[in-house]
Design a protein around this motif. Structure first.
Motif, PDB file in Angstrom:
ATOM      1  N   ARG A 369       0.812  -1.214   0.000  1.00  0.00           N
ATOM      2  CA  ARG A 369       0.000   0.000   0.000  1.00  0.00           C
ATOM      3  C   ARG A 369       0.856   1.280   0.000  1.00  0.00           C
ATOM      4  O   ARG A 369       0.679   2.163  -0.822  1.00  0.00           O
ATOM      5  N   CYS A 370       1.821   1.352   0.932  1.00  0.00           N
ATOM      6  CA  CYS A 370       2.594   2.599   1.070  1.00  0.00           C
ATOM      7  C   CYS A 370       4.040   2.455   0.631  1.00  0.00           C
ATOM      8  O   CYS A 370       4.775   3.437   0.567  1.00  0.00           O
ATOM      9  N   GLY A 371       4.497   1.226   0.320  1.00  0.00           N
ATOM     10  CA  GLY A 371       5.857   1.000  -0.147  1.00  0.00           C
ATOM     11  C   GLY A 371       6.906   0.969   0.953  1.00  0.00           C
ATOM     12  O   GLY A 371       8.100   0.906   0.664  1.00  0.00           O
ATOM     13  N   HIS A 372       6.511   1.003   2.214  1.00  0.00           N
ATOM     14  CA  HIS A 372       7.472   1.005   3.320  1.00  0.00           C
ATOM     15  C   HIS A 372       8.189  -0.340   3.403  1.00  0.00           C
ATOM     16  O   HIS A 372       7.602  -1.403   3.168  1.00  0.00           O
ATOM     17  N   SER A 373       9.489  -0.307   3.741  1.00  0.00           N
ATOM     18  CA  SER A 373      10.277  -1.532   3.874  1.00  0.00           C
ATOM     19  C   SER A 373      10.092  -2.098   5.275  1.00  0.00           C
ATOM     20  O   SER A 373      10.370  -1.428   6.282  1.00  0.00           O
ATOM     21  N   ASN A 374       9.654  -3.342   5.339  1.00  0.00           N
ATOM     22  CA  ASN A 374       9.391  -4.003   6.608  1.00  0.00           C
ATOM     23  C   ASN A 374      10.283  -5.239   6.749  1.00  0.00           C
ATOM     24  O   ASN A 374      10.799  -5.781   5.772  1.00  0.00           O
ATOM     25  N   LYS A 375      10.455  -5.675   7.961  1.00  0.00           N
ATOM     26  CA  LYS A 375      11.176  -6.912   8.215  1.00  0.00           C
ATOM     27  C   LYS A 375      10.408  -8.074   7.605  1.00  0.00           C
ATOM     28  O   LYS A 375       9.185  -8.056   7.554  1.00  0.00           O
ATOM     29  N   PRO A 376      11.113  -9.126   7.189  1.00  0.00           N
ATOM     30  CA  PRO A 376      10.425 -10.226   6.480  1.00  0.00           C
ATOM     31  C   PRO A 376       9.443 -10.990   7.337  1.00  0.00           C
ATOM     32  O   PRO A 376       8.543 -11.628   6.825  1.00  0.00           O
ATOM     33  N   ASN A 377       9.623 -10.935   8.646  1.00  0.00           N
ATOM     34  CA  ASN A 377       8.682 -11.661   9.515  1.00  0.00           C
ATOM     35  C   ASN A 377       7.552 -10.784  10.046  1.00  0.00           C
ATOM     36  O   ASN A 377       6.773 -11.185  10.886  1.00  0.00           O
ATOM     37  N   ASN A 378       7.459  -9.523   9.558  1.00  0.00           N
ATOM     38  CA  ASN A 378       6.353  -8.642   9.971  1.00  0.00           C
ATOM     39  C   ASN A 378       5.044  -9.114   9.333  1.00  0.00           C
ATOM     40  O   ASN A 378       5.006  -9.433   8.130  1.00  0.00           O
ATOM     41  N   LEU A 379       3.986  -9.160  10.126  1.00  0.00           N
ATOM     42  CA  LEU A 379       2.658  -9.511   9.610  1.00  0.00           C
ATOM     43  C   LEU A 379       1.919  -8.276   9.126  1.00  0.00           C
ATOM     44  O   LEU A 379       1.028  -8.375   8.270  1.00  0.00           O
ATOM     45  N   PHE A 380       2.243  -7.092   9.677  1.00  0.00           N
ATOM     46  CA  PHE A 380       1.584  -5.852   9.295  1.00  0.00           C
ATOM     47  C   PHE A 380       2.644  -4.773   9.055  1.00  0.00           C
ATOM     48  O   PHE A 380       3.729  -4.799   9.639  1.00  0.00           O
ATOM     49  N   CYS A 381       2.303  -3.829   8.182  1.00  0.00           N
ATOM     50  CA  CYS A 381       3.225  -2.753   7.837  1.00  0.00           C
ATOM     51  C   CYS A 381       3.451  -1.862   9.051  1.00  0.00           C
ATOM     52  O   CYS A 381       2.498  -1.443   9.744  1.00  0.00           O
ATOM     53  N   GLU A 382       4.733  -1.518   9.304  1.00  0.00           N
ATOM     54  CA  GLU A 382       5.062  -0.653  10.439  1.00  0.00           C
ATOM     55  C   GLU A 382       4.587   0.778  10.207  1.00  0.00           C
ATOM     56  O   GLU A 382       4.436   1.556  11.153  1.00  0.00           O
ATOM     57  N   GLU A 383       4.382   1.154   8.935  1.00  0.00           N
ATOM     58  CA  GLU A 383       4.048   2.533   8.601  1.00  0.00           C
ATOM     59  C   GLU A 383       2.532   2.749   8.587  1.00  0.00           C
ATOM     60  O   GLU A 383       2.034   3.699   9.198  1.00  0.00           O
ATOM     61  N   CYS A 384       1.807   1.901   7.868  1.00  0.00           N
ATOM     62  CA  CYS A 384       0.353   2.147   7.689  1.00  0.00           C
ATOM     63  C   CYS A 384      -0.538   1.059   8.279  1.00  0.00           C
ATOM     64  O   CYS A 384      -1.762   1.202   8.306  1.00  0.00           O
ATOM     65  N   GLY A 385       0.053  -0.051   8.734  1.00  0.00           N
ATOM     66  CA  GLY A 385      -0.746  -1.104   9.378  1.00  0.00           C
ATOM     67  C   GLY A 385      -1.396  -2.085   8.414  1.00  0.00           C
ATOM     68  O   GLY A 385      -2.129  -2.977   8.833  1.00  0.00           O
ATOM     69  N   THR A 386      -1.153  -1.949   7.103  1.00  0.00           N
ATOM     70  CA  THR A 386      -1.733  -2.891   6.129  1.00  0.00           C
ATOM     71  C   THR A 386      -1.110  -4.275   6.321  1.00  0.00           C
ATOM     72  O   THR A 386       0.078  -4.412   6.592  1.00  0.00           O
ATOM     73  N   LYS A 387      -1.936  -5.323   6.121  1.00  0.00           N
ATOM     74  CA  LYS A 387      -1.442  -6.682   6.273  1.00  0.00           C
ATOM     75  C   LYS A 387      -0.413  -6.956   5.183  1.00  0.00           C
ATOM     76  O   LYS A 387      -0.634  -6.724   4.009  1.00  0.00           O
ATOM     77  N   CYS A 388       0.772  -7.456   5.593  1.00  0.00           N
ATOM     78  CA  CYS A 388       1.859  -7.705   4.632  1.00  0.00           C
ATOM     79  C   CYS A 388       1.608  -9.008   3.872  1.00  0.00           C
ATOM     80  O   CYS A 388       1.023  -9.937   4.404  1.00  0.00           O
TER      81      CYS A 388
END
Length: 388
Positions: A369-388
């Motif tokens: 959704r927002c293009g933010h880089s997240n850790k590979p084990n994240n279930l949700f985006c750290e920036e916008c909360g969208t499900k990864c």
């Protein structure tokens, strides 16, 4: 006028059709014989008042059995004293096949499909005269007949009442019970009882018992039933196919995009996919899921199509670079040739896909959704909360 000394019903032979018969003469004498057949009653009527009532049998008229009339007209005692009065014969036989029907269609909104329908209702009912005094008092003068009134006259008299009540009760029942008009046939028995309860008190005011009130059908024009059938078919199709239908359609679109030579590249396929996202809410969700899995990235001149097995993945844009690269060929970000495991913080070589110590996947997971880089084990985006 001749004095009548034998009074008998001389109306139509078909007893089941008539309700009120007014005897032709109104001049009588005491001592006359009054004959009343079975399922009949004879009522003396004078000056707008219902007086003495006689049931089945043969009655000799005397001041003893005409007490109300005697007080009203001061009939002297004894002898063949003449007196004047009107005599009405009343048929007390039950008739159960009186037909009714709404004269014009009325509007009802189907509670399941939210479609406005033009509805008509038909049925039949039965009546019995239970109070001859009340019936004669209320009906005489209201019906258009000099000597005889039948069921048709009474039916016409009550037609407006039945139509009004039926429209009100049927509409209210359908809306409050949330019953589709396609299913109304199942509830005709219960609906008939509700209508009977709503109407019977009005009949009772006229000395009539209302029984066996039936709704035989509730119907509507063909164009309305077609609308409901189409809505029902669409709902059934979506229920049966469900989410698999939309997923299959999304795969069909992707297959056509892959076969289309004009698509040119994965980037063009991504554009086509983006157009699919706006096609609809459900289909868009399916495309979005597929887009996340595809992870389509633009071409970069610095990377060969045959990538080195130890290629370095840029932490900023996810571009894969040659293992000896110091800067990203796509975004120019400088590489740090050492990295730490996201899970156990073990020192790893840059570009490692898995940790040699704990086995956890490395790299980044970009938010769709927002293009933010997240850790590979994240279930949700750290920036916008969208499900990864």
């Amino acid at each position: 006028m001749d004095i009548i000394d034998r009074i008998k019903y001389d109306g139509p032979a078909f007893d089941g059709q008539w309700l009120i018969y007014k005897y032709p003469s109104d001049e009588f004498v005491l001592g006359s014989q009054l004959i009343v057949n079975q399922s009949q009653e004879a009522l003396f009527f004078k000056g707008g008042k219902a007086l003495d009532l006689f049931g089945p049998g043969t009655h000799t008229l005397t001041t003893g059995n005409l007490p109300i009339l005697k007080r009203l007209v001061n009939i002297p005692f004894g002898g063949k004293t003449p007196f004047s009065a009107e005599i009405y014969y009343v048929n007390t036989t039950s008739r159960l096949d009186n037909k009714w029907g709404t004269s014009v269609p009325f509007q009802v909104t189907d509670p399941k499909y939210n479609i406005i329908m033009a509805v008509r209702a038909f049925g039949q009912y039965g009546i019995t005269i239970s109070d001859a005094r009340l019936f004669i008092t209320k009906i005489v003068g209201a019906v258009n007949s000099d000597h005889i009134s039948n069921h048709d006259d009474v039916r016409k008299y009550f037609n407006s009442l039945i139509n009004t009540k039926i429209k009100e009760v049927v509409s209210s029942y359908i809306i409050h019970m949330k019953i589709s008009l396609l299913e109304i046939t199942t509830y005709l028995g219960e609906l008939s009882e509700v209508c009977h309860s709503a109407i019977k008190d009005e009949f009772n005011r006229f000395g009539i018992d209302l029984h066996n009130f039936y709704i035989e059908s509730v119907n509507f024009p063909n164009n309305n039933i077609d609308k409901l059938k189409e809505a029902l078919e669409r709902k059934s199709e979506l229920t049966v196919l469900g989410e698999d239908y939309y997923r299959q359609r999304s795969f069909d679109v992707l297959e056509k995009l892959a076969e289309n030579e004009a698509a040119g590249s994965a980037a063009n396929a991504g554009i086509g996919l983006g157009m699919g996202l706006g096609a609809g809410t459900v289909a868009g969700s399916a495309f979005a899921d597929l887009a996340r899995n595809l992870q389509v990235a633009p071409d970069a001149p610095s990377v060969s199509r045959r990538e080195a097995p130890n290629s370095i993945v840029c932490n900023k844009c996810s571009h894969k670079n040659a293992p000896d690269s110091k800067f990203c060929g796509n975004c120019g970000d400088q590489f740090d040739h050492s990295m730490k495991c996201h899970n156990c913080h073990e020192e790893l070589l840059a570009g490692s896909k898995f940790c040699g110590q704990c086995g956890q996947p490395q790299g980044i997971k970009k938010c769709s959704r927002c293009g933010h880089s997240n850790k590979p084990n994240n279930l949700f985006c750290e920036e916008c909360g969208t499900k990864c």
